[in-house]
Design an enzyme around this catalytic site. Structure first.
Site, PDB file in Angstrom:
ATOM      1  N   ARG A   1       0.808  -1.243   0.000  1.00 23.69           N
ATOM      2  CA  ARG A   1       0.000   0.000   0.000  1.00 23.69           C
ATOM      3  C   ARG A   1       0.831   1.279   0.000  1.00 23.69           C
ATOM      4  NH1 ARG A   1      -3.272  -3.003   3.717  1.00 23.69           N
ATOM      5  NH2 ARG A   1      -4.943  -3.980   2.524  1.00 23.69           N
TER       6      ARG A   1
ATOM      7  N   LYS B   1       3.073  11.224 -10.949  1.00 24.33           N
ATOM      8  CA  LYS B   1       2.205  10.384 -11.784  1.00 24.33           C
ATOM      9  C   LYS B   1       2.966   9.105 -12.093  1.00 24.33           C
ATOM     10  CE  LYS B   1      -0.927  13.389 -14.295  1.00 24.33           C
ATOM     11  NZ  LYS B   1      -1.297  13.919 -15.632  1.00 24.33           N
TER      12      LYS B   1
ATOM     13  N   GLU C   1       8.947  17.970 -24.393  1.00 19.82           N
ATOM     14  CA  GLU C   1       8.319  18.299 -23.103  1.00 19.82           C
ATOM     15  C   GLU C   1       8.861  19.629 -22.566  1.00 19.82           C
ATOM     16  OE1 GLU C   1       5.748  16.614 -22.237  1.00 19.82           O
ATOM     17  OE2 GLU C   1       6.025  14.440 -22.466  1.00 19.82           O
TER      18      GLU C   1
ATOM     19  N   LYS D   1       6.940  22.845 -13.571  1.00 19.50           N
ATOM     20  CA  LYS D   1       6.204  21.616 -13.228  1.00 19.50           C
ATOM     21  C   LYS D   1       5.886  21.603 -11.732  1.00 19.50           C
ATOM     22  CE  LYS D   1       4.991  17.080 -13.858  1.00 19.50           C
ATOM     23  NZ  LYS D   1       5.074  15.868 -14.598  1.00 19.50           N
TER      24      LYS D   1
ATOM     25  N   GLU E   1      -4.718  16.807 -10.552  1.00 16.97           N
ATOM     26  CA  GLU E   1      -5.235  17.160 -11.883  1.00 16.97           C
ATOM     27  C   GLU E   1      -6.746  17.416 -11.904  1.00 16.97           C
ATOM     28  OE1 GLU E   1      -3.186  15.314 -15.237  1.00 16.97           O
ATOM     29  OE2 GLU E   1      -5.068  15.376 -16.343  1.00 16.97           O
TER      30      GLU E   1
ATOM     31  N   ARG F   1      -3.285  21.290 -13.861  1.00 20.77           N
ATOM     32  CA  ARG F   1      -2.312  20.228 -14.198  1.00 20.77           C
ATOM     33  C   ARG F   1      -2.620  19.598 -15.558  1.00 20.77           C
ATOM     34  NH1 ARG F   1       0.712  15.667 -10.449  1.00 20.77           N
ATOM     35  NH2 ARG F   1       1.962  14.892 -12.176  1.00 20.77           N
TER      36      ARG F   1
ATOM     37  N   ASN G   1      -0.803  18.265 -20.375  1.00 21.07           N
ATOM     38  CA  ASN G   1      -1.100  17.265 -21.401  1.00 21.07           C
ATOM     39  C   ASN G   1      -1.263  17.875 -22.784  1.00 21.07           C
ATOM     40  OD1 ASN G   1      -1.154  14.790 -19.925  1.00 21.07           O
ATOM     41  ND2 ASN G   1      -2.941  15.599 -18.869  1.00 21.07           N
TER      42      ASN G   1
ATOM     43  N   HIS H   1      -0.920  15.721 -25.835  1.00 22.74           N
ATOM     44  CA  HIS H   1      -0.877  14.317 -25.408  1.00 22.74           C
ATOM     45  C   HIS H   1      -2.096  13.516 -25.859  1.00 22.74           C
ATOM     46  CE1 HIS H   1       2.457  15.782 -23.068  1.00 22.74           C
ATOM     47  NE2 HIS H   1       2.677  14.615 -22.494  1.00 22.74           N
TER      48      HIS H   1
ATOM     49  N   HIS I   1      -0.903  10.399 -27.491  1.00 22.06           N
ATOM     50  CA  HIS I   1      -1.162   9.049 -26.976  1.00 22.06           C
ATOM     51  C   HIS I   1      -1.862   8.194 -28.035  1.00 22.06           C
ATOM     52  CE1 HIS I   1      -0.850  10.243 -22.425  1.00 22.06           C
ATOM     53  NE2 HIS I   1       0.313  10.109 -23.002  1.00 22.06           N
TER      54      HIS I   1
ATOM     55  N   HIS J   1       7.707   8.783 -27.181  1.00 21.48           N
ATOM     56  CA  HIS J   1       6.670   9.609 -26.543  1.00 21.48           C
ATOM     57  C   HIS J   1       6.811  11.088 -26.936  1.00 21.48           C
ATOM     58  CE1 HIS J   1       3.799  10.864 -23.501  1.00 21.48           C
ATOM     59  NE2 HIS J   1       4.686  11.721 -23.024  1.00 21.48           N
TER      60      HIS J   1
HETATM   61  P1  NAD Z   1      12.522   5.633 -21.938  1.00 25.06           P
HETATM   62  O1  NAD Z   1      12.359   5.514 -20.500  1.00 25.06           O
HETATM   63  O2  NAD Z   1      11.994   4.554 -22.815  1.00 25.06           O
HETATM   64  O3  NAD Z   1      14.075   5.838 -22.223  1.00 25.06           O
HETATM   65  C1  NAD Z   1      14.490   5.963 -23.549  1.00 25.06           C
HETATM   66  C2  NAD Z   1      15.619   4.994 -23.926  1.00 25.06           C
HETATM   67  O4  NAD Z   1      16.850   5.577 -23.566  1.00 25.06           O
HETATM   68  C3  NAD Z   1      15.568   3.646 -23.248  1.00 25.06           C
HETATM   69  O5  NAD Z   1      16.029   2.652 -24.123  1.00 25.06           O
HETATM   70  C4  NAD Z   1      16.545   3.821 -22.099  1.00 25.06           C
HETATM   71  O6  NAD Z   1      17.081   2.672 -21.607  1.00 25.06           O
HETATM   72  C5  NAD Z   1      17.592   4.699 -22.729  1.00 25.06           C
HETATM   73  N1  NAD Z   1      18.319   5.548 -21.810  1.00 25.06           N
HETATM   74  C6  NAD Z   1      17.812   6.227 -20.773  1.00 25.06           C
HETATM   75  N2  NAD Z   1      18.739   7.001 -20.226  1.00 25.06           N
HETATM   76  C7  NAD Z   1      19.878   6.786 -20.903  1.00 25.06           C
HETATM   77  C8  NAD Z   1      21.180   7.308 -20.805  1.00 25.06           C
HETATM   78  N3  NAD Z   1      21.474   8.266 -19.939  1.00 25.06           N
HETATM   79  N4  NAD Z   1      22.126   6.832 -21.646  1.00 25.06           N
HETATM   80  C9  NAD Z   1      21.807   5.903 -22.580  1.00 25.06           C
HETATM   81  N5  NAD Z   1      20.576   5.399 -22.743  1.00 25.06           N
HETATM   82  C10 NAD Z   1      19.621   5.839 -21.910  1.00 25.06           C
HETATM   83  O7  NAD Z   1      11.875   7.006 -22.488  1.00 25.06           O
HETATM   84  P2  NAD Z   1      11.616   8.435 -21.853  1.00 25.06           P
HETATM   85  O8  NAD Z   1      11.451   9.336 -22.998  1.00 25.06           O
HETATM   86  O9  NAD Z   1      12.572   8.757 -20.795  1.00 25.06           O
HETATM   87  O10 NAD Z   1      10.212   8.253 -21.105  1.00 25.06           O
HETATM   88  C11 NAD Z   1       9.028   8.041 -21.815  1.00 25.06           C
HETATM   89  C12 NAD Z   1       7.988   7.565 -20.838  1.00 25.06           C
HETATM   90  O11 NAD Z   1       7.728   8.575 -19.868  1.00 25.06           O
HETATM   91  C13 NAD Z   1       6.657   7.239 -21.480  1.00 25.06           C
HETATM   92  O12 NAD Z   1       6.199   6.003 -20.994  1.00 25.06           O
HETATM   93  C14 NAD Z   1       5.749   8.351 -21.005  1.00 25.06           C
HETATM   94  O13 NAD Z   1       4.400   7.956 -20.933  1.00 25.06           O
HETATM   95  C15 NAD Z   1       6.333   8.656 -19.668  1.00 25.06           C
HETATM   96  N6  NAD Z   1       6.017  10.002 -19.156  1.00 25.06           N
HETATM   97  C16 NAD Z   1       5.512  10.099 -17.896  1.00 25.06           C
HETATM   98  C17 NAD Z   1       5.228  11.332 -17.362  1.00 25.06           C
HETATM   99  C18 NAD Z   1       4.749  11.438 -15.944  1.00 25.06           C
HETATM  100  O14 NAD Z   1       4.337  12.524 -15.521  1.00 25.06           O
HETATM  101  N7  NAD Z   1       4.821  10.388 -15.169  1.00 25.06           N
HETATM  102  C19 NAD Z   1       5.457  12.490 -18.103  1.00 25.06           C
HETATM  103  C20 NAD Z   1       5.982  12.351 -19.392  1.00 25.06           C
HETATM  104  C21 NAD Z   1       6.266  11.108 -19.919  1.00 25.06           C
HETATM  105  N1  GLY Z   2       3.176  14.764 -17.461  1.00 22.31           N
HETATM  106  C1  GLY Z   2       1.905  15.276 -17.078  1.00 22.31           C
HETATM  107  C2  GLY Z   2       1.748  15.447 -15.635  1.00 22.31           C
HETATM  108  O1  GLY Z   2       2.639  15.164 -14.864  1.00 22.31           O
HETATM  109  O2  GLY Z   2       0.703  15.847 -15.193  1.00 22.31           O
END
Ligand code: NAD
Ligand code: GLY
Length: 357
Positions: free
Chosen positions: A121, A143, A185, A227, A237, A241, A245, A248, A252, A265
């Site tokens: 939890r 998130k 972003e 942020k 949100e 917030r 998006n 997005h 998405h 992404h």
């Molecule tokens: P990712 O996590 O897939 O990383 C991209 C690639 O780069 C992967 O293969 C990873 O292993 C590699 N990598 C990462 N850091 C590295 C480094 N320093 N050196 C070499 N390789 C490296 O992609 P991302 O763009 O970081 O994240 C995308 C994800 O984030 C999506 O799932 C998206 O939905 C999510 N997201 C979440 C929020 C939130 O608020 N929680 C906001 C925006 C995006």
């Molecule tokens: N990435 C969108 C949020 O954190 O609300």
């Protein structure tokens, strides 16, 4: 430039975002692991460069140190990967004082965060983002989620980390396509919230693309400040917030419609922001010149501006399962002007021409 801290001021759940070159090598952050177990979650591409460093620091501080390796890629932000983390936690009798450490991009951060939100939890977790996208967005704000084959981020929870370490040095190994994806972003914050930051981005986009260290640190810090402000104002949100998006809803749909991982992404969001700009102009809020500015910045970052042809009805169907949808109506983040957004339920007939490709 010396490291700086941006605070996410959420009362007893407040936490610092440490930003700068080398911040993860400063042992101060490991103090909170004393007498606790730590589980580091990472992926092979990241672990190859940074796991040994983090492991050695954590080993000095924590009682027990475990690692979980999740395959790289969006397709692994899944229930199966989540179970791998739960398995390690349970097989090693990890208690509620255990700290999860997400070392990687947004996929690892979102997945680890959701494991932390749900294991017994809720347990603590630390974000060590290693992509630009994760530094400026996904590691901040709590998130957490996994994907479902029918929709991105559909299973998740709000669960804040206890600290974020955005070590700019880790970007040195990030492939160019991934780095540019993160720029989407960054520019989002200019479009939705901060017109002067947008002007700064327009003036410094070449430096950012070239990864000029001072420019990158400024972009990460300003993005995290914005942020943090938005998350503090509206953690769950209910209002502002949702502005985060921008692009997005379209983005998405592109990611789900093409299959996770085909477009990154940030690439999908970049095109989605251009589409959201076009929609905003169609609704009479911004001018064609504003749309051209959005498109130009996206192009200069080397990101796509043309959506893939999924079929108009497929776009609309995919967008209807967006989390902002309300009673079957798709709600879009639109721009009232550059630097200010709003949420609007736009009828399908107005959107259809934009997704008829
Ligand atoms: P990712 O996590 O897939 O990383 C991209 C690639 O780069 C992967 O293969 C990873 O292993 C590699 N990598 C990462 N850091 C590295 C480094 N320093 N050196 C070499 N390789 C490296 O992609 P991302 O763009 O970081 O994240 C995308 C994800 O984030 C999506 O799932 C998206 O939905 C999510 N997201 C979440 C929020 C939130 O608020 N929680 C906001 C925006 C995006
Ligand atoms: N990435 C969108 C949020 O954190 O609300």
């Amino acid at each position: 430039m010396s490291p700086s801290i941006v605070n996410v001021s959420l009362g007893d759940r407040a936490y610092p975002i440490h930003i700068g070159a080398g911040v993860m090598r400063d042992d101060a952050w490991t103090g909170q692991l004393k007498g606790r177990s730590a589980v580091i979650v990472s992926s092979p591409n990241v672990a190859a460069h940074y796991l040994a460093q983090i492991q050695s620091q954590v080993t000095v501080a924590a009682m027990k140190v475990l690692t979980v390796s999740i395959a790289d890629g969006e397709a692994y932000k899944s229930g199966a990967s989540l179970n791998l983390i739960y398995d390690t936690l349970l097989e090693n009798e990890c208690d509620r004082k255990t700290v999860l450490i997400a070392l990687g991009g947004g996929v690892i951060g979102d997945l680890t965060g959701f494991a932390a939100a749900t294991y017994q939890r809720g347990i603590d977790f630390i974000q060590i983002p290693t992509t630009l996208l994760a530094m400026v967005d996904s590691s901040v704000g709590g998130k957490t989620a996994i994907n479902h084959p029918r929709g991105k981020n559909m299973i998740g929870a709000f669960h804040q980390p206890v600290a974020v370490l955005a070590d700019i040095d880790t970007l040195a190994t990030l492939p160019d396509r991934e780095y540019r994806s993160g720029l989407a972003e960054v520019m989002k914050y200019g479009f939705i919230y901060d017109a002067p930051f947008l002007v700064w981005l327009e003036q410094n986009i070449a430096k950012l693309v070239a990864r000029d260290v001072d420019a990158v640190i400024h972009a990460v810090r300003r993005s995290c400040e914005i942020k943090a402000e938005i998350v503090v104002a509206d953690e769950r949100e209910q209002g502002i917030r949702a502005w985060l998006n921008l692009g997005h809803t379209f983005g998405h749909a592109i990611e789900t419609g093409l299959g996770y991982g085909k477009w990154l992404h940030g690439e999908a969001v970049a095109t989605g922001m251009v589409m959201a700009g076009q929609l905003s102009a169609k609704l009479g809020h911004i001018t064609q010149n504003d749309v051209a500015r959005i498109q130009a910045l996206v192009e200069q970052a080397g990101l796509p501006t043309q959506p893939p042809a999924l079929g108009a009805q497929r776009y609309l169907d995919l967008m209807r399962i967006d989390k902002k949808a309300d009673g079957g109506k798709i709600r879009y983040v639109i721009l009232k002007k550059l630097g200010e957004a709003a949420l609007d339920a736009v009828p399908d007939d107005i959107v259809r021409p934009l997704v008829t490709i």
